[in-house]
Design a protein around this motif. Structure first.
Motif, PDB file in Angstrom:
ATOM      1  N   LEU A 102      26.677  46.694  47.172  1.00 25.02           N
ATOM      2  CA  LEU A 102      27.875  46.451  46.696  1.00 25.02           C
ATOM      3  C   LEU A 102      28.423  48.025  46.338  1.00 25.02           C
ATOM      4  O   LEU A 102      27.675  48.644  45.755  1.00 25.02           O
ATOM      5  CB  LEU A 102      27.909  45.853  45.249  1.00 25.02           C
ATOM      6  N   GLN A 103      29.537  48.428  46.990  1.00 21.99           N
ATOM      7  CA  GLN A 103      30.461  49.407  46.824  1.00 21.99           C
ATOM      8  C   GLN A 103      31.292  49.167  45.707  1.00 21.99           C
ATOM      9  O   GLN A 103      32.580  49.129  45.899  1.00 21.99           O
ATOM     10  CB  GLN A 103      30.940  49.899  48.088  1.00 21.99           C
ATOM     11  N   ARG A 104      30.805  49.357  44.435  1.00 19.10           N
ATOM     12  CA  ARG A 104      31.508  48.924  43.281  1.00 19.10           C
ATOM     13  C   ARG A 104      32.846  49.613  42.880  1.00 19.10           C
ATOM     14  O   ARG A 104      33.923  48.913  42.375  1.00 19.10           O
ATOM     15  CB  ARG A 104      30.599  48.882  42.139  1.00 19.10           C
ATOM     16  N   ASN A 105      33.012  50.811  43.427  1.00 21.29           N
ATOM     17  CA  ASN A 105      34.273  51.799  42.755  1.00 21.29           C
ATOM     18  C   ASN A 105      35.237  51.218  43.681  1.00 21.29           C
ATOM     19  O   ASN A 105      36.357  51.432  43.204  1.00 21.29           O
ATOM     20  CB  ASN A 105      33.880  53.355  43.033  1.00 21.29           C
ATOM     21  N   LYS A 106      35.134  50.560  44.819  1.00 18.48           N
ATOM     22  CA  LYS A 106      36.218  50.044  45.515  1.00 18.48           C
ATOM     23  C   LYS A 106      36.563  48.559  45.116  1.00 18.48           C
ATOM     24  O   LYS A 106      37.604  48.052  46.060  1.00 18.48           O
ATOM     25  CB  LYS A 106      35.878  50.293  46.912  1.00 18.48           C
ATOM     26  N   CYS A 107      35.982  47.898  44.228  1.00 16.74           N
ATOM     27  CA  CYS A 107      36.222  46.452  43.862  1.00 16.74           C
ATOM     28  C   CYS A 107      37.551  46.434  43.212  1.00 16.74           C
ATOM     29  O   CYS A 107      38.143  47.230  42.333  1.00 16.74           O
ATOM     30  CB  CYS A 107      35.197  46.191  42.883  1.00 16.74           C
ATOM     31  N   ILE A 108      38.124  45.445  43.510  1.00 16.74           N
ATOM     32  CA  ILE A 108      39.818  45.222  43.167  1.00 16.74           C
ATOM     33  C   ILE A 108      39.538  43.967  41.998  1.00 16.74           C
ATOM     34  O   ILE A 108      40.588  43.574  41.535  1.00 16.74           O
ATOM     35  CB  ILE A 108      40.814  44.871  44.318  1.00 16.74           C
ATOM     36  N   GLY A 109      38.444  43.329  42.079  1.00 13.98           N
ATOM     37  CA  GLY A 109      38.176  42.403  40.914  1.00 13.98           C
ATOM     38  C   GLY A 109      38.957  41.025  41.086  1.00 13.98           C
ATOM     39  O   GLY A 109      39.120  40.216  40.229  1.00 13.98           O
ATOM     40  N   CYS A 110      38.615  40.436  42.352  1.00 13.49           N
ATOM     41  CA  CYS A 110      39.259  39.349  42.882  1.00 13.49           C
ATOM     42  C   CYS A 110      38.143  38.016  42.355  1.00 13.49           C
ATOM     43  O   CYS A 110      38.843  37.080  42.427  1.00 13.49           O
ATOM     44  CB  CYS A 110      39.402  39.330  44.426  1.00 13.49           C
ATOM     45  N   ASN A 111      37.324  38.478  42.130  1.00 11.91           N
ATOM     46  CA  ASN A 111      36.229  37.296  41.538  1.00 11.91           C
ATOM     47  C   ASN A 111      35.664  36.191  42.749  1.00 11.91           C
ATOM     48  O   ASN A 111      34.953  35.493  42.402  1.00 11.91           O
ATOM     49  CB  ASN A 111      36.928  36.550  40.465  1.00 11.91           C
ATOM     50  N   TYR A 112      36.107  36.402  44.077  1.00 11.07           N
ATOM     51  CA  TYR A 112      35.438  35.440  44.951  1.00 11.07           C
ATOM     52  C   TYR A 112      34.039  35.576  45.021  1.00 11.07           C
ATOM     53  O   TYR A 112      33.445  34.913  45.344  1.00 11.07           O
ATOM     54  CB  TYR A 112      36.087  35.982  46.316  1.00 11.07           C
ATOM     55  N   CYS A 113      33.426  36.958  44.864  1.00  9.69           N
ATOM     56  CA  CYS A 113      31.864  37.007  44.763  1.00  9.69           C
ATOM     57  C   CYS A 113      31.197  36.294  43.765  1.00  9.69           C
ATOM     58  O   CYS A 113      30.182  35.549  44.118  1.00  9.69           O
ATOM     59  CB  CYS A 113      31.466  38.443  44.938  1.00  9.69           C
ATOM     60  N   VAL A 114      31.880  36.457  42.729  1.00  8.84           N
ATOM     61  CA  VAL A 114      31.437  35.401  41.562  1.00  8.84           C
ATOM     62  C   VAL A 114      31.476  33.970  41.613  1.00  8.84           C
ATOM     63  O   VAL A 114      30.687  33.324  41.511  1.00  8.84           O
ATOM     64  CB  VAL A 114      31.961  35.871  40.238  1.00  8.84           C
ATOM     65  N   GLU A 115      32.428  33.464  42.372  1.00  7.66           N
ATOM     66  CA  GLU A 115      32.762  32.031  42.519  1.00  7.66           C
ATOM     67  C   GLU A 115      31.692  31.695  43.674  1.00  7.66           C
ATOM     68  O   GLU A 115      30.971  30.381  43.654  1.00  7.66           O
ATOM     69  CB  GLU A 115      34.028  31.887  42.939  1.00  7.66           C
ATOM     70  N   LEU A 116      31.508  32.534  44.683  1.00  6.17           N
ATOM     71  CA  LEU A 116      30.502  32.221  45.937  1.00  6.17           C
ATOM     72  C   LEU A 116      28.993  32.130  45.504  1.00  6.17           C
ATOM     73  O   LEU A 116      28.109  31.576  46.161  1.00  6.17           O
ATOM     74  CB  LEU A 116      31.138  32.689  46.936  1.00  6.17           C
ATOM     75  N   ALA A 117      28.718  33.403  44.609  1.00  5.81           N
ATOM     76  CA  ALA A 117      27.387  33.456  44.567  1.00  5.81           C
ATOM     77  C   ALA A 117      27.135  34.125  43.200  1.00  5.81           C
ATOM     78  O   ALA A 117      26.906  35.214  42.839  1.00  5.81           O
ATOM     79  CB  ALA A 117      26.922  34.720  45.515  1.00  5.81           C
ATOM     80  N   PRO A 118      27.378  33.159  42.351  1.00 12.07           N
ATOM     81  CA  PRO A 118      27.308  33.618  40.692  1.00 12.07           C
ATOM     82  C   PRO A 118      25.770  33.940  40.301  1.00 12.07           C
ATOM     83  O   PRO A 118      25.825  34.490  39.477  1.00 12.07           O
ATOM     84  CB  PRO A 118      27.629  32.180  40.042  1.00 12.07           C
ATOM     85  N   GLN A 119      24.711  33.599  41.140  1.00  4.80           N
ATOM     86  CA  GLN A 119      23.410  34.253  40.574  1.00  4.80           C
ATOM     87  C   GLN A 119      23.198  35.567  41.115  1.00  4.80           C
ATOM     88  O   GLN A 119      22.405  36.146  40.448  1.00  4.80           O
ATOM     89  CB  GLN A 119      22.328  33.014  41.264  1.00  4.80           C
ATOM     90  N   GLN A 120      24.200  36.236  41.943  1.00  6.34           N
ATOM     91  CA  GLN A 120      24.049  37.622  42.281  1.00  6.34           C
ATOM     92  C   GLN A 120      25.320  38.622  41.502  1.00  6.34           C
ATOM     93  O   GLN A 120      24.948  39.631  41.309  1.00  6.34           O
ATOM     94  CB  GLN A 120      24.037  37.822  43.822  1.00  6.34           C
ATOM     95  N   LYS A 179      33.296  42.793  31.638  1.00 11.20           N
ATOM     96  CA  LYS A 179      34.269  42.626  30.818  1.00 11.20           C
ATOM     97  C   LYS A 179      35.005  43.855  30.716  1.00 11.20           C
ATOM     98  O   LYS A 179      36.153  43.897  30.110  1.00 11.20           O
ATOM     99  CB  LYS A 179      33.915  42.050  29.428  1.00 11.20           C
ATOM    100  N   LYS A 180      34.278  45.111  30.861  1.00 16.29           N
ATOM    101  CA  LYS A 180      34.904  46.344  30.564  1.00 16.29           C
ATOM    102  C   LYS A 180      35.964  46.754  31.461  1.00 16.29           C
ATOM    103  O   LYS A 180      36.947  47.405  30.875  1.00 16.29           O
ATOM    104  CB  LYS A 180      33.456  47.419  30.462  1.00 16.29           C
ATOM    105  N   ASP A 181      35.680  46.639  32.881  1.00 20.45           N
ATOM    106  CA  ASP A 181      36.755  47.293  33.738  1.00 20.45           C
ATOM    107  C   ASP A 181      37.092  45.977  34.661  1.00 20.45           C
ATOM    108  O   ASP A 181      37.928  46.405  35.673  1.00 20.45           O
ATOM    109  CB  ASP A 181      35.993  48.310  34.400  1.00 20.45           C
ATOM    110  N   GLY A 182      36.591  45.117  34.665  1.00 17.11           N
ATOM    111  CA  GLY A 182      37.169  43.750  35.347  1.00 17.11           C
ATOM    112  C   GLY A 182      36.614  43.956  37.001  1.00 17.11           C
ATOM    113  O   GLY A 182      37.219  43.176  37.910  1.00 17.11           O
ATOM    114  N   LYS A 183      35.689  44.817  37.238  1.00 15.69           N
ATOM    115  CA  LYS A 183      35.086  44.718  38.616  1.00 15.69           C
ATOM    116  C   LYS A 183      33.874  44.061  38.733  1.00 15.69           C
ATOM    117  O   LYS A 183      33.026  43.487  37.584  1.00 15.69           O
ATOM    118  CB  LYS A 183      35.022  46.115  38.966  1.00 15.69           C
ATOM    119  N   SER A 184      33.350  43.667  39.948  1.00 15.57           N
ATOM    120  CA  SER A 184      32.141  43.006  40.215  1.00 15.57           C
ATOM    121  C   SER A 184      30.843  43.801  39.759  1.00 15.57           C
ATOM    122  O   SER A 184      30.823  45.069  40.058  1.00 15.57           O
ATOM    123  CB  SER A 184      32.238  42.643  41.473  1.00 15.57           C
TER     124      SER A 184
END
Length: 76
Positions: free
Chosen positions: A6-24, A29-34
């Protein structure tokens, strides 16, 4: 072995990854990124190496759904 990156600094916080793979993935809560759970950080890239092949398909789906293409999933 499954390798997820995951290249976290480019995350836009869309939440798709959490919805599709919540175990990963979860959203910070601090910056809204994955956040890639149990990953090691190196030069802005967060990498998880796992022998659990049950995470492969959900992680691949999260990678495909990511609108900014910052998730890489490999089966090595």
């Amino acid at each position: 072995m499954v390798v997820i990156t995951l290249q976290r600094n480019k995350c836009i916080g869309c939440n798709y990854c959490v919805e599709l793979a919540p175990q990963q993935f979860q959203m910070s809560k601090k910056d809204g990124k994955s956040v890639l759970l149990h990953a090691e950080e190196k030069k802005g890239f967060f990498t998880l190496k796992s022998k659990d092949y049950e995470i492969l398909e959900p992680s691949q789906n999260a990678s495909k759904a990511c609108p900014v293409n910052i998730i890489s999933v490999k089966d090595v």
